[in-house]
Design a protein around this motif. Structure first.
Motif, PDB file in Angstrom:
ATOM      1  N   ASN A 242      -2.871  18.709   1.711  1.00  0.00           N
ATOM      2  CA  ASN A 242      -2.795  18.916   0.252  1.00  0.00           C
ATOM      3  C   ASN A 242      -1.513  18.374  -0.358  1.00  0.00           C
ATOM      4  OD1 ASN A 242      -1.065  20.670   1.520  1.00  0.00           O
ATOM      5  ND2 ASN A 242      -1.358  22.307   0.009  1.00  0.00           N
ATOM      6  N   LYS A 243      -0.887  17.399   0.335  1.00  0.00           N
ATOM      7  CA  LYS A 243       0.332  16.782  -0.217  1.00  0.00           C
ATOM      8  C   LYS A 243       0.261  15.271  -0.045  1.00  0.00           C
ATOM      9  CE  LYS A 243       3.166  20.888   0.292  1.00  0.00           C
ATOM     10  NZ  LYS A 243       4.405  21.482   0.844  1.00  0.00           N
ATOM     11  N   PRO A 244       0.928  14.521  -0.936  1.00  0.00           N
ATOM     12  CA  PRO A 244       0.868  13.065  -0.847  1.00  0.00           C
ATOM     13  C   PRO A 244       1.591  12.537   0.386  1.00  0.00           C
ATOM     14  CG  PRO A 244       1.818  13.742  -2.951  1.00  0.00           C
ATOM     15  CD  PRO A 244       1.720  14.963  -2.094  1.00  0.00           C
ATOM     16  N   ARG A 245       1.073  11.403   0.900  1.00  0.00           N
ATOM     17  CA  ARG A 245       1.699  10.711   2.037  1.00  0.00           C
ATOM     18  C   ARG A 245       2.066   9.311   1.576  1.00  0.00           C
ATOM     19  NH1 ARG A 245      -3.573  12.052   5.600  1.00  0.00           N
ATOM     20  NH2 ARG A 245      -3.273  14.324   5.882  1.00  0.00           N
ATOM     21  N   TYR A 246       3.341   8.967   1.723  1.00  0.00           N
ATOM     22  CA  TYR A 246       3.863   7.720   1.166  1.00  0.00           C
ATOM     23  C   TYR A 246       4.401   6.865   2.303  1.00  0.00           C
ATOM     24  CZ  TYR A 246       7.838   5.143  -1.036  1.00  0.00           C
ATOM     25  OH  TYR A 246       8.769   4.207  -1.430  1.00  0.00           O
ATOM     26  N   LEU A 247       3.805   5.676   2.492  1.00  0.00           N
ATOM     27  CA  LEU A 247       4.265   4.751   3.533  1.00  0.00           C
ATOM     28  C   LEU A 247       5.260   3.782   2.906  1.00  0.00           C
ATOM     29  CD1 LEU A 247       4.207   3.502   6.347  1.00  0.00           C
ATOM     30  CD2 LEU A 247       2.096   2.288   5.690  1.00  0.00           C
ATOM     31  N   MET A 248       6.511   3.852   3.328  1.00  0.00           N
ATOM     32  CA  MET A 248       7.598   3.134   2.645  1.00  0.00           C
ATOM     33  C   MET A 248       7.661   1.670   3.064  1.00  0.00           C
ATOM     34  SD  MET A 248      10.484   6.128   2.809  1.00  0.00           S
ATOM     35  CE  MET A 248      11.220   5.768   1.228  1.00  0.00           C
ATOM     36  N   GLY A 249       7.788   0.792   2.062  1.00  0.00           N
ATOM     37  CA  GLY A 249       8.033  -0.625   2.344  1.00  0.00           C
ATOM     38  C   GLY A 249       6.807  -1.418   2.727  1.00  0.00           C
ATOM     39  N   VAL A 250       5.627  -0.935   2.378  1.00  0.00           N
ATOM     40  CA  VAL A 250       4.383  -1.646   2.762  1.00  0.00           C
ATOM     41  C   VAL A 250       3.556  -1.883   1.499  1.00  0.00           C
ATOM     42  CG1 VAL A 250       2.232  -1.348   4.060  1.00  0.00           C
ATOM     43  CG2 VAL A 250       4.412  -0.602   5.035  1.00  0.00           C
ATOM     44  N   GLY A 251       3.004  -3.010   1.044  1.00  0.00           N
ATOM     45  CA  GLY A 251       3.181  -4.158   1.840  1.00  0.00           C
ATOM     46  C   GLY A 251       2.178  -5.222   1.514  1.00  0.00           C
ATOM     47  N   SER A 252       1.752  -5.834   2.531  1.00  0.00           N
ATOM     48  CA  SER A 252       0.781  -6.931   2.424  1.00  0.00           C
ATOM     49  C   SER A 252      -0.614  -6.342   2.212  1.00  0.00           C
ATOM     50  CB  SER A 252       0.821  -7.736   3.724  1.00  0.00           C
ATOM     51  OG  SER A 252       0.574  -6.846   4.811  1.00  0.00           O
ATOM     52  N   PRO A 253      -1.540  -7.140   1.631  1.00  0.00           N
ATOM     53  CA  PRO A 253      -2.873  -6.604   1.310  1.00  0.00           C
ATOM     54  C   PRO A 253      -3.562  -5.957   2.510  1.00  0.00           C
ATOM     55  CG  PRO A 253      -2.586  -8.762   0.320  1.00  0.00           C
ATOM     56  CD  PRO A 253      -1.385  -8.536   1.184  1.00  0.00           C
ATOM     57  N   ASP A 254      -3.481  -6.573   3.694  1.00  0.00           N
ATOM     58  CA  ASP A 254      -4.157  -5.983   4.865  1.00  0.00           C
ATOM     59  C   ASP A 254      -3.518  -4.653   5.266  1.00  0.00           C
ATOM     60  OD1 ASP A 254      -1.902  -7.555   5.515  1.00  0.00           O
ATOM     61  OD2 ASP A 254      -2.552  -7.764   7.602  1.00  0.00           O
ATOM     62  N   SER A 255      -2.187  -4.561   5.139  1.00  0.00           N
ATOM     63  CA  SER A 255      -1.516  -3.306   5.531  1.00  0.00           C
ATOM     64  C   SER A 255      -1.829  -2.179   4.553  1.00  0.00           C
ATOM     65  CB  SER A 255       0.003  -3.523   5.606  1.00  0.00           C
ATOM     66  OG  SER A 255       0.314  -4.477   6.588  1.00  0.00           O
ATOM     67  N   LEU A 256      -2.033  -2.550   3.282  1.00  0.00           N
ATOM     68  CA  LEU A 256      -2.381  -1.510   2.296  1.00  0.00           C
ATOM     69  C   LEU A 256      -3.750  -0.922   2.627  1.00  0.00           C
ATOM     70  CD1 LEU A 256      -1.269  -3.091  -1.120  1.00  0.00           C
ATOM     71  CD2 LEU A 256      -0.029  -1.467   0.291  1.00  0.00           C
ATOM     72  N   VAL A 257      -4.714  -1.802   2.924  1.00  0.00           N
ATOM     73  CA  VAL A 257      -6.073  -1.329   3.234  1.00  0.00           C
ATOM     74  C   VAL A 257      -6.050  -0.527   4.544  1.00  0.00           C
ATOM     75  CG1 VAL A 257      -8.448  -2.036   3.759  1.00  0.00           C
ATOM     76  CG2 VAL A 257      -7.163  -3.217   1.966  1.00  0.00           C
ATOM     77  N   ASP A 258      -5.386  -1.059   5.557  1.00  0.00           N
ATOM     78  CA  ASP A 258      -5.340  -0.360   6.849  1.00  0.00           C
ATOM     79  C   ASP A 258      -4.559   0.946   6.763  1.00  0.00           C
ATOM     80  OD1 ASP A 258      -5.411  -3.253   9.071  1.00  0.00           O
ATOM     81  OD2 ASP A 258      -7.008  -1.919   8.358  1.00  0.00           O
ATOM     82  N   GLY A 259      -3.546   0.987   5.869  1.00  0.00           N
ATOM     83  CA  GLY A 259      -2.795   2.245   5.683  1.00  0.00           C
ATOM     84  C   GLY A 259      -3.654   3.282   4.984  1.00  0.00           C
ATOM     85  N   ALA A 260      -4.402   2.850   3.966  1.00  0.00           N
ATOM     86  CA  ALA A 260      -5.279   3.798   3.246  1.00  0.00           C
ATOM     87  C   ALA A 260      -6.316   4.364   4.210  1.00  0.00           C
ATOM     88  CB  ALA A 260      -5.961   3.087   2.082  1.00  0.00           C
ATOM     89  N   ILE A 261      -6.869   3.510   5.049  1.00  0.00           N
ATOM     90  CA  ILE A 261      -7.877   3.952   6.030  1.00  0.00           C
ATOM     91  C   ILE A 261      -7.288   5.025   6.950  1.00  0.00           C
ATOM     92  CG2 ILE A 261      -9.047   3.167   8.159  1.00  0.00           C
ATOM     93  CD1 ILE A 261      -9.738   0.566   6.617  1.00  0.00           C
ATOM     94  N   ARG A 262      -5.975   4.961   7.179  1.00  0.00           N
ATOM     95  CA  ARG A 262      -5.303   5.926   8.063  1.00  0.00           C
ATOM     96  C   ARG A 262      -4.643   7.073   7.286  1.00  0.00           C
ATOM     97  NH1 ARG A 262      -5.853   1.112  10.043  1.00  0.00           N
ATOM     98  NH2 ARG A 262      -6.358   0.821  12.262  1.00  0.00           N
ATOM     99  N   GLY A 263      -5.130   7.285   6.055  1.00  0.00           N
ATOM    100  CA  GLY A 263      -4.740   8.484   5.332  1.00  0.00           C
ATOM    101  C   GLY A 263      -3.502   8.390   4.476  1.00  0.00           C
ATOM    102  N   VAL A 264      -3.006   7.155   4.226  1.00  0.00           N
ATOM    103  CA  VAL A 264      -1.824   6.996   3.373  1.00  0.00           C
ATOM    104  C   VAL A 264      -2.256   6.940   1.902  1.00  0.00           C
ATOM    105  CG1 VAL A 264       0.132   5.482   2.780  1.00  0.00           C
ATOM    106  CG2 VAL A 264      -0.513   5.816   5.188  1.00  0.00           C
ATOM    107  N   ASP A 265      -1.451   7.589   1.038  1.00  0.00           N
ATOM    108  CA  ASP A 265      -1.805   7.666  -0.393  1.00  0.00           C
ATOM    109  C   ASP A 265      -0.950   6.762  -1.287  1.00  0.00           C
ATOM    110  OD1 ASP A 265      -3.531   9.978   0.180  1.00  0.00           O
ATOM    111  OD2 ASP A 265      -1.646  11.023   0.572  1.00  0.00           O
ATOM    112  N   MET A 266       0.300   6.512  -0.902  1.00  0.00           N
ATOM    113  CA  MET A 266       1.244   5.770  -1.766  1.00  0.00           C
ATOM    114  C   MET A 266       1.925   4.676  -0.956  1.00  0.00           C
ATOM    115  SD  MET A 266       2.890   9.217  -3.479  1.00  0.00           S
ATOM    116  CE  MET A 266       4.112   8.398  -4.494  1.00  0.00           C
TER     117      MET A 266
END
Ligand SMILES: O=c1nc[nH]c2cc3[nH]c(NCCN4CCCCC4)nc3cc12
Ligand SMILES: [Zn+2]
Length: 374
Positions: A242-266
């Motif tokens: 129930n809290k946001p997850r922020y992946l810092m310093g990312v990134g390229s289009p593929d990393s954004l999609v792959d990060g979202a798939i792994r539960g990253v929100d920001m």
């Protein structure tokens, strides 16, 4: 009232991606979201109105850079960062630790904080958790980051363990120093490198401190993408649903999609704005280096699938001409398009989550962009 809140709307049935909404004192926005970077209180070459036209609701700025120039006291006197830069959307500030480690030499990490040289004039400086919180409170950002150490990649397990333990002690000190009740808008940063046991230790420490949101730090520091994806796979589930997850310093289009798939929100990254300034554009068919001679007589838009201001009104030939002659409009047009491309990409990711098809979207997007080509 907690100034920053998160609502989990739904989870994609095909992947671990989440559709959510973050609310700050300066508005709310759906997640997953890409945040344009405005290091020195400006997203380079973009006026705030243009950022709004692009669809940006939250931007990033940097504690370290604004502390050095113009000084957080001047920003505070102006009424804070929103007033100073005429931006009425949300602002997240990084805490300075990463910038000290990535920009400055002669740095010495002590329990009390980091001693280093000003990367502009070489003067000796010192930044502590308390100092980073004081600066961010003077800037008046909506989301502040705890002061952490982002170790280099690779780092030994031994070094990483002592660094994680110090970052947890620094997080505690940031909570103490934070000048707002109930940690309003202060995110903890999870460290631990590629080591699952240390990521668990860091998450356990920081989740027990009950921050309103969490960043996954220590990534996008040169590690291979499969290492980043693996770390995300075992780190995301350690963080509160129930809290946001922020992946810092990312990134390229593929990393954004792959990060979202792994539960990253920001997400945030200088990539779209930085490559735009040397005439490189992200398009639905992959990267286009518009300054290349082959575009001299190409009177088509940067991206025939893009409906942004740049693509509706200008051709590759014209933009190439502007870039080659160092005409400022050139990098404004490429910056506008690159930011629009990533903001639009995250809109498509959110749509795919709503329709439980983010896995399919990834395959189609990667094929068209050329990420899967060997
Ligand atoms: O662990 C972190 N703590 C605080 N801030 C951070 C910022 C970061 N930025 C990056 N990577 C930025 C990579 N970027 C890619 C495009 C070219 C410039 C560098 N990792 C980070 C980790 C951290
Ligand atoms: Zn465009």
């Amino acid at each position: 009232m907690t100034a920053v809140s998160y609502e989990l709307i739904k989870t994609c049935k095909q992947t671990g991606a989440r559709l959510g909404r973050v609310t700050t004192p300066h508005g709310s926005f759906e997640t997953p979201v890409f945040m344009p970077v405005g290091t020195l209180a400006t997203v380079k070459t973009m006026a705030p109105e243009e950022l709004k036209d692009i669809g940006a609701n939250i931007i990033l700025s940097n504690t370290y850079h604004l502390w050095l120039r113009p000084g957080e006291d001047i920003v505070e006197e102006a009424g804070g960062l929103h007033q100073f830069m005429n931006w009425d959307g949300s602002i997240l500030t990084d805490s300075g630790g990463f910038q000290v480690f990535s920009l400055s030499d002669m740095r010495e990490i002590k329990e009390e904080g980091v001693h280093f040289r000003n990367h502009i004039n070489g003067e000796k400086l010192f930044l502590s958790p308390e100092g980073a919180m004081q600066i961010q409170n003077s800037l008046g950002s909506d989301i502040m980051m705890a002061f952490d150490e982002c170790p280099p990649y690779p780092a030994s397990h031994e070094y990483m363990k002592s660094s994680v333990e110090r970052t947890s002690r620094w997080a505690e000190r940031c909570l103490e120093a934070h000048q707002k009740p109930d940690q309003q808008g202060l995110f903890g940063i999870i460290q631990g490198g590629e080591y699952e046991d240390l990521r668990k230790q860091s998450a356990r420490d920081l989740v027990s401190m009950d921050f309103p949101g969490y960043a996954i730090g220590g990534l996008s520091v040169g590690e291979p993408k499969d290492v980043m994806n693996r770390v995300l796979e075992f780190t995301s589930p350690l963080l509160p649903q129930n809290k946001p997850r922020y992946l810092m310093g990312v990134g390229s289009p593929d990393s954004l999609v792959d990060g979202a798939i792994r539960g990253v929100d920001m997400f945030d990254c200088v990539l779209p704005t930085r490559i735009a300034r040397n005439g490189t554009c992200m398009t639905s068919n992959g990267r286009v280096v518009v300054r290349n001679a082959k575009f001299a007589r190409d009177f088509t838009p940067l991206d025939e699938n893009c409906d942004c201001y740049t693509c509706r009104n200008y051709t590759k030939a014209y933009i190439r001409h502007l870039i080659k002659t160092n005409e400022t409009l050139g990098i404004r047009l490429t910056t506008y398009h690159n930011l629009y491309f990533l903001v639009k990409l995250m809109e498509n990711v959110r749509e795919a989550i709503k329709e439980d098809r983010l896995g399919d979207f990834r395959d189609q997007f990667f094929d068209q962009y050329g990420f899967n080509k060997p």
